[in-house]
Scaffold this active site. Sequence first.
Site, PDB file in Angstrom:
ATOM      1  N   PHE A   1       0.829  -1.217   0.000  1.00 40.70           N
ATOM      2  CA  PHE A   1       0.000   0.000   0.000  1.00 40.70           C
ATOM      3  C   PHE A   1       0.860   1.262   0.000  1.00 40.70           C
ATOM      4  CE2 PHE A   1      -2.437  -3.144   2.457  1.00 40.70           C
ATOM      5  CZ  PHE A   1      -3.687  -3.063   1.881  1.00 40.70           C
TER       6      PHE A   1
ATOM      7  N   TYR B   1      -1.429  10.523 -10.706  1.00 39.94           N
ATOM      8  CA  TYR B   1      -1.582   9.433  -9.740  1.00 39.94           C
ATOM      9  C   TYR B   1      -1.976   8.143 -10.471  1.00 39.94           C
ATOM     10  CZ  TYR B   1      -3.904   6.521  -6.302  1.00 39.94           C
ATOM     11  OH  TYR B   1      -4.305   5.446  -5.551  1.00 39.94           O
TER      12      TYR B   1
ATOM     13  N   GLY C   1      -7.993  17.104 -13.077  1.00 38.62           N
ATOM     14  CA  GLY C   1      -7.758  15.658 -13.131  1.00 38.62           C
ATOM     15  C   GLY C   1      -8.935  14.802 -12.710  1.00 38.62           C
TER      16      GLY C   1
END
Length: 330
Positions: free
Chosen positions: A73, A141, A284
């Site tokens: 993670f 991202y 975004g």
Amino acid sequence: MAILVLGGAGYIGSHTVYELIDAGRDVVVADNLQTGFRAAVHPKARFYELDIRDRPALDALFERESIEGVIHFAASSQVGESMTDPLKYYDNNLCGTMVLLQSMVAHQVGKIVFSSTAATYGERSQMPILESDRTEPTNCYGETKLSMERMMGWVSRAHGLRYVALRYFNACGAHPSGSIGEAHDPETHLVPVILQVPNGRRAAVSVFGGDYPTKDGTCVRDYIHVTDLAQAHILALDYLLRGGENNVFNLGNGVGFTVREVIECARAVTGHPIPAELSPRRAGDPAQLVASSEKAKAVLGWRPRYNDLETIVASAWNWHKNHPNGYQEG
Ligand code: UFG
């Protein structure tokens, strides 16, 4: 043999560690504590404070612990920040994963489950989204997460490592015990931001964009409870341990809610008026992201338990009302 959870002091990581320990697994957590919290780490997990870009520290961990599989993670995860500081995302998400895989290959640890994202798809017009749909991220991202998936693919071909990428939609909610929950500093995610209003930490919530092509003009997302996400990681790891092949799964409830609907739900749950004000769009942000998770249900046997928004927001509120400053005291 133990399971290594990288980023196990973060939001989804800490909830996964709780589920693993409840299932009787031996768990090692590593986290650099830049965005995670030591207090979020289950007391029964063995904790290492390290950064996954630190190869000697990772090597030392793999030499000391007997690791059968990794759940990864440890990454930066804010869409907005990735647009203003993309190199941070390349460094933490891609360079970090590269160093991790180098160390795993060197120590013959061959199974990894990791956080991918709905942001890999970008702007799709057909809902719900299938794993086979085109991936064209609209933010950095999502781009780095898609590159992580591809990196795993090449490393798998060369070295036989096997991976599962879990493409989460919008994680929210908190552990049913109320002992751990969502805490970011600064907070940017919709549900905790909304709950800062009844907690007296914010006067109003900003709605980012009211002119999207959706039913009320605000963005549509698929909100999924963090404990259901955590369960999917355990199922995915067991699938790899049984010999399952490389795979990619969406994780969502398959139902989309607008930003305004989430605010309305939080008003009902908290009994607070929660003022909202319209703001410009955030760079975004795709208009809608709703998952088909049929594949995870069929292949992994995943069954999300918290599938209505009110229950999810109520569990988040149960944490936030008792921890208005997250893991910080006072
Ligand atoms: N939003 C607001 N006001 C806020 C915060 C968010 O209107 O103060 C809106 C956003 O514009 C978006 C929605 O609420 O439309 C959800 O925003 P979040 O920041 O909570 O979540 P995102 O959808 O941007 O991103 C989250 C995770 C990502 C993941 C993505 C997948 O942060 O890691 O879900 O959908 F990739």
